[in-house]
Design a protein around this motif. Structure first.
Motif, PDB file in Angstrom:
ATOM      1  N   VAL A 174       0.842  -1.192   0.000  1.00 30.14           N
ATOM      2  CA  VAL A 174       0.000   0.000   0.000  1.00 30.14           C
ATOM      3  C   VAL A 174       0.881   1.247   0.000  1.00 30.14           C
ATOM      4  O   VAL A 174       1.803   1.362   0.805  1.00 30.14           O
ATOM      5  CB  VAL A 174      -0.923   0.014   1.243  1.00 30.14           C
ATOM      6  N   GLU A 175       0.587   2.181  -0.898  1.00 31.23           N
ATOM      7  CA  GLU A 175       1.315   3.461  -0.930  1.00 31.23           C
ATOM      8  C   GLU A 175       0.305   4.609  -1.040  1.00 31.23           C
ATOM      9  O   GLU A 175      -0.445   4.688  -2.020  1.00 31.23           O
ATOM     10  CB  GLU A 175       2.279   3.508  -2.107  1.00 31.23           C
ATOM     11  N   VAL A 176       0.284   5.480  -0.058  1.00 37.47           N
ATOM     12  CA  VAL A 176      -0.620   6.629  -0.085  1.00 37.47           C
ATOM     13  C   VAL A 176      -0.129   7.624  -1.143  1.00 37.47           C
ATOM     14  O   VAL A 176       1.043   7.982  -1.179  1.00 37.47           O
ATOM     15  CB  VAL A 176      -0.691   7.305   1.292  1.00 37.47           C
ATOM     16  N   VAL A 177      -1.043   8.041  -2.019  1.00 38.71           N
ATOM     17  CA  VAL A 177      -0.675   8.966  -3.088  1.00 38.71           C
ATOM     18  C   VAL A 177      -1.379  10.311  -2.971  1.00 38.71           C
ATOM     19  O   VAL A 177      -1.005  11.269  -3.662  1.00 38.71           O
ATOM     20  CB  VAL A 177      -0.941   8.349  -4.476  1.00 38.71           C
ATOM     21  N   ALA A 178      -2.400  10.413  -2.138  1.00 36.23           N
ATOM     22  CA  ALA A 178      -3.099  11.696  -1.983  1.00 36.23           C
ATOM     23  C   ALA A 178      -3.893  11.696  -0.686  1.00 36.23           C
ATOM     24  O   ALA A 178      -4.329  10.644  -0.213  1.00 36.23           O
ATOM     25  CB  ALA A 178      -4.043  11.960  -3.167  1.00 36.23           C
ATOM     26  N   VAL A 226      -2.585   0.322  -4.578  1.00 35.98           N
ATOM     27  CA  VAL A 226      -2.443  -0.947  -3.864  1.00 35.98           C
ATOM     28  C   VAL A 226      -2.207  -2.077  -4.865  1.00 35.98           C
ATOM     29  O   VAL A 226      -2.845  -2.134  -5.915  1.00 35.98           O
ATOM     30  CB  VAL A 226      -3.718  -1.253  -3.038  1.00 35.98           C
ATOM     31  N   ARG A 227      -1.276  -2.966  -4.517  1.00 33.05           N
ATOM     32  CA  ARG A 227      -1.040  -4.177  -5.301  1.00 33.05           C
ATOM     33  C   ARG A 227      -0.947  -5.371  -4.353  1.00 33.05           C
ATOM     34  O   ARG A 227      -0.791  -5.204  -3.142  1.00 33.05           O
ATOM     35  CB  ARG A 227       0.249  -4.077  -6.124  1.00 33.05           C
ATOM     36  N   VAL A 231       1.106   6.567 -11.345  1.00 32.63           N
ATOM     37  CA  VAL A 231       0.161   7.079 -10.345  1.00 32.63           C
ATOM     38  C   VAL A 231       0.821   8.180  -9.522  1.00 32.63           C
ATOM     39  O   VAL A 231       0.211   9.223  -9.260  1.00 32.63           O
ATOM     40  CB  VAL A 231      -0.334   5.945  -9.430  1.00 32.63           C
ATOM     41  N   ARG A 232       2.065   7.956  -9.102  1.00 37.36           N
ATOM     42  CA  ARG A 232       2.773   8.976  -8.310  1.00 37.36           C
ATOM     43  C   ARG A 232       2.850  10.297  -9.073  1.00 37.36           C
ATOM     44  O   ARG A 232       2.632  11.376  -8.513  1.00 37.36           O
ATOM     45  CB  ARG A 232       4.186   8.504  -7.991  1.00 37.36           C
ATOM     46  N   GLN A 233       3.172  10.216 -10.350  1.00 37.17           N
ATOM     47  CA  GLN A 233       3.316  11.426 -11.162  1.00 37.17           C
ATOM     48  C   GLN A 233       1.973  12.105 -11.401  1.00 37.17           C
ATOM     49  O   GLN A 233       1.887  13.335 -11.504  1.00 37.17           O
ATOM     50  CB  GLN A 233       3.990  11.091 -12.493  1.00 37.17           C
TER      51      GLN A 233
END
Length: 298
Positions: free
Chosen positions: A160-164, A273-274, A290-292
């Motif tokens: 999981v990586e929070v992007v916003a 999420v992956r 997604v990050r960009q």
């Protein structure tokens, strides 16, 4: 006997934890099932891999000898799986992105554009999954990647990586007594009937009901809803109010529905999420896209 990769994964978890209970929890199986598999592996190899007593677990000489070789075999198998998955995915050249709601602030068009720069021969297919699957298709393999609001059930089992992050707003019937307010204190909503996600959404259901911020005060549930369209139809009909992310307020404009900022709530968090064991290179590129594409925090 030829050991299965699964058996070696079980052995590695137990060897690294030196505790059957912790290893079983890490593997998402029961402790008796793990003990049975380890015994079968030992019987097949005709050696004892662990010395056990009531308090301690330790590797035997045979277990110590197996440990680095098991790691190498599992690593090579994982590498082979990634290569096969990449080859199959390259042939399909479609990445399926799971979402539970539309995502605002232009993120999806920007994501497609950035991903096309990184993977010119690929396309992104967005699949909207009902809220009764809180992983948006990841758990059953129906999607490759997902954009999800946190938290969701079994979140610790995924990468999981929070992007916003975005403030929470509230959608109300246009004739509601608070509809004309520029901003609504959450305390003013405590007695309102709320629209709720299915119980299978777990912690995410609680987040959109703001359960942690109620100080133990019970929630009035006006209706349980399974998807975004159903939700905003229910708002327009006066069945209840619903919290939503600020960026989605413009997406879900409907006749008879207004959205207003809510004061007194922490923001919502959007994550990419992956599956934790899915290391395909195309996913790394998609996550970078997604990050960009992710908007600056609101």
């Amino acid at each position: 006997m030829d050991a299965h990769i699964r058996d070696l994964r079980y052995f590695l978890a137990t060897a690294e934890e030196l505790n059957f209970t912790r290893a079983a929890a890490r593997l998402f199986i029961s402790q008796p099932a793990l003990s049975k598999q380890i015994r079968q592996l030992e019987e097949g190899l005709r050696v004892q891999l662990f010395r056990r007593d009531r308090r301690t677990v330790a590797l035997t000489a045979a277990g110590t000898a197996l440990l680095p070789r098991a790691r190498e075999v599992v690593a090579r198998w994982d590498e082979a799986q990634r290569a096969v998955s990449d080859a199959a995915a390259a042939e399909a050249a479609v990445l399926t992105l799971g979402v539970s709601t539309s995502v605002g602030r232009g993120l999806l068009p920007a994501l497609r554009a950035r991903f096309a720069e990184l993977r010119p021969n690929w396309s992104v297919r967005v699949r909207q999954v009902p809220w009764d699957d809180a992983t948006a298709g990841l758990a059953d393999g129906g999607t490759d990647l997902a954009l999800l609001w946190l938290p969701f059930p079994e979140q610790e089992s995924f990468a999981v990586e929070v992007v916003a992050t975005e403030p929470r707003w509230v959608a109300l019937p246009a004739g509601h007594r608070l509809a004309g307010a520029a901003e609504i204190p959450f305390a003013a909503l405590l007695d309102e009937p709320f629209l709720a996600l299915p119980e299978s959404a777990g912690a995410l259901r609680d987040h959109w009901l703001a359960v942690p911020e109620r100080g133990g005060r019970p929630v009035r549930i006006g209706a349980v809803v399974a998807g975004a369209d159903e939700t905003f139809e229910a708002v327009a009909e006066g069945l209840g109010v619903v919290l939503l992310a600020a960026g989605n307020a413009a997406l879900y404009q409907r006749p008879g529905v207004v959205a207003r900022p809510v004061a007194g709530l922490p923001p919502s968090r959007l994550a990419v999420v992956r599956r934790a064991d899915d290391h395909r290179t195309v996913l790394r590129d998609a996550i970078e896209a997604v990050r960009q594409a992710a908007p600056a925090d609101a």
